[in-house]
Design a protein around this motif. Structure first.
Motif, PDB file in Angstrom:
ATOM      1  N   LEU A  41       0.861  -1.183   0.000  1.00 41.87           N
ATOM      2  CA  LEU A  41       0.000   0.000   0.000  1.00 41.87           C
ATOM      3  C   LEU A  41       0.896   1.231   0.000  1.00 41.87           C
ATOM      4  O   LEU A  41       1.811   1.332   0.818  1.00 41.87           O
ATOM      5  N   ILE A  42       0.629   2.133  -0.935  1.00 43.17           N
ATOM      6  CA  ILE A  42       1.382   3.385  -0.992  1.00 43.17           C
ATOM      7  C   ILE A  42       0.397   4.477  -0.577  1.00 43.17           C
ATOM      8  O   ILE A  42      -0.625   4.697  -1.236  1.00 43.17           O
ATOM      9  N   VAL A  68       6.721   6.427  -6.864  1.00 48.48           N
ATOM     10  CA  VAL A  68       7.145   5.508  -5.804  1.00 48.48           C
ATOM     11  C   VAL A  68       6.713   4.078  -6.143  1.00 48.48           C
ATOM     12  O   VAL A  68       7.451   3.123  -5.872  1.00 48.48           O
ATOM     13  N   ALA A  69       5.570   3.919  -6.782  1.00 45.01           N
ATOM     14  CA  ALA A  69       5.145   2.573  -7.219  1.00 45.01           C
ATOM     15  C   ALA A  69       6.198   1.988  -8.149  1.00 45.01           C
ATOM     16  O   ALA A  69       6.583   0.809  -8.017  1.00 45.01           O
ATOM     17  N   ALA A  70       6.688   2.782  -9.077  1.00 48.87           N
ATOM     18  CA  ALA A  70       7.707   2.297 -10.025  1.00 48.87           C
ATOM     19  C   ALA A  70       8.983   1.908  -9.284  1.00 48.87           C
ATOM     20  O   ALA A  70       9.597   0.864  -9.563  1.00 48.87           O
ATOM     21  N   LYS A  71       9.378   2.723  -8.318  1.00 43.89           N
ATOM     22  CA  LYS A  71      10.590   2.455  -7.533  1.00 43.89           C
ATOM     23  C   LYS A  71      10.435   1.154  -6.727  1.00 43.89           C
ATOM     24  O   LYS A  71      11.330   0.317  -6.693  1.00 43.89           O
ATOM     25  N   MET A 102      -2.856   3.752  -2.712  1.00 41.80           N
ATOM     26  CA  MET A 102      -2.766   2.952  -3.937  1.00 41.80           C
ATOM     27  C   MET A 102      -2.259   1.562  -3.570  1.00 41.80           C
ATOM     28  O   MET A 102      -1.345   1.433  -2.758  1.00 41.80           O
ATOM     29  N   HIS A 103      -2.877   0.525  -4.163  1.00 41.12           N
ATOM     30  CA  HIS A 103      -2.388  -0.843  -4.002  1.00 41.12           C
ATOM     31  C   HIS A 103      -1.406  -1.143  -5.137  1.00 41.12           C
ATOM     32  O   HIS A 103      -1.712  -0.869  -6.305  1.00 41.12           O
ATOM     33  N   LEU A 104      -0.284  -1.737  -4.799  1.00 40.62           N
ATOM     34  CA  LEU A 104       0.657  -2.268  -5.786  1.00 40.62           C
ATOM     35  C   LEU A 104       0.646  -3.783  -5.617  1.00 40.62           C
ATOM     36  O   LEU A 104       0.953  -4.299  -4.527  1.00 40.62           O
ATOM     37  N   LEU A 105       0.222  -4.491  -6.666  1.00 40.01           N
ATOM     38  CA  LEU A 105       0.084  -5.949  -6.599  1.00 40.01           C
ATOM     39  C   LEU A 105       0.899  -6.591  -7.703  1.00 40.01           C
ATOM     40  O   LEU A 105       0.834  -6.162  -8.863  1.00 40.01           O
ATOM     41  N   GLY A 106       1.655  -7.640  -7.358  1.00 41.49           N
ATOM     42  CA  GLY A 106       2.433  -8.340  -8.371  1.00 41.49           C
ATOM     43  C   GLY A 106       3.099  -9.566  -7.795  1.00 41.49           C
ATOM     44  O   GLY A 106       2.854  -9.954  -6.655  1.00 41.49           O
ATOM     45  N   GLY A 107       3.940 -10.199  -8.614  1.00 37.91           N
ATOM     46  CA  GLY A 107       4.659 -11.390  -8.176  1.00 37.91           C
ATOM     47  C   GLY A 107       4.045 -12.667  -8.696  1.00 37.91           C
ATOM     48  O   GLY A 107       4.571 -13.760  -8.471  1.00 37.91           O
ATOM     49  N   ARG A 108       2.905 -12.548  -9.402  1.00 40.46           N
ATOM     50  CA  ARG A 108       2.276 -13.691 -10.090  1.00 40.46           C
ATOM     51  C   ARG A 108       1.360 -13.088 -11.160  1.00 40.46           C
ATOM     52  O   ARG A 108       0.988 -11.910 -11.068  1.00 40.46           O
ATOM     53  N   PRO A 109       0.986 -13.914 -12.170  1.00 37.64           N
ATOM     54  CA  PRO A 109       0.046 -13.388 -13.162  1.00 37.64           C
ATOM     55  C   PRO A 109      -1.285 -13.069 -12.473  1.00 37.64           C
ATOM     56  O   PRO A 109      -1.824 -13.915 -11.753  1.00 37.64           O
TER      57      PRO A 109
END
Ligand code: AMP
Length: 115
Positions: A41-42, A68-71, A102-109
């Motif tokens: 969470l950002i 910051v999400a990109a970083k 903002m939610h940043l979600l990743g690490g799987r499809p």
């Protein structure tokens, strides 16, 4: 201006969280109930309840959420495979905490966006 929230308390250090990034405008920490291997969470330091409260004067601070999400995506090693950014707004948007984040979600499809 919004009231203090659980996120303000995390920003101030009054409530513990797994903080992965902090600067003068935003604090980012791992979601307590992760929906993906990386779920961060950002959170803006502005006491804005939701997107509905955003105005032109907030553009610099809210733009920081994206840079910051990109970083953090790079930090997490998910930038090349990709990730999803989500901002929920109010009841129909599924927003639980009334503090613009903002939610940043990743690490799987993540598949197609389910609505
Ligand atoms: P939203 O539904 O967009 O308001 O998202 C709120 C998110 O905050 C949810 O994914 C919760 O799991 C998360 N959350 C709530 N309290 C905490 C906390 N103390 N630390 C970390 N994440 C939290």
């Amino acid at each position: 201006m919004a009231k203090e929230t659980i996120f303000s308390k995390i920003i101030n250090g009054d409530v513990p969280a797994d903080i992965v990034y902090q600067d003068d405008l935003v604090t980012a920490f791992r979601d307590i109930n992760p929906k993906a291997p990386s779920h961060i969470l950002i959170v803006t330091h502005l006491l804005l309840p939701s997107v509905n409260d955003a105005t032109a004067e907030h553009e610099l601070a809210l733009g920081r959420l994206f840079t910051v999400a990109a970083k953090i995506a790079q930090q997490e090693g998910i930038d090349q495979n990709g990730y999803r950014l989500i901002v929920n707004c109010n009841y129909h948007g599924g927003q639980e905490v009334s503090h613009f984040h903002m939610h940043l979600l990743g690490g799987r499809p993540l598949g197609p966006m389910v609505i």
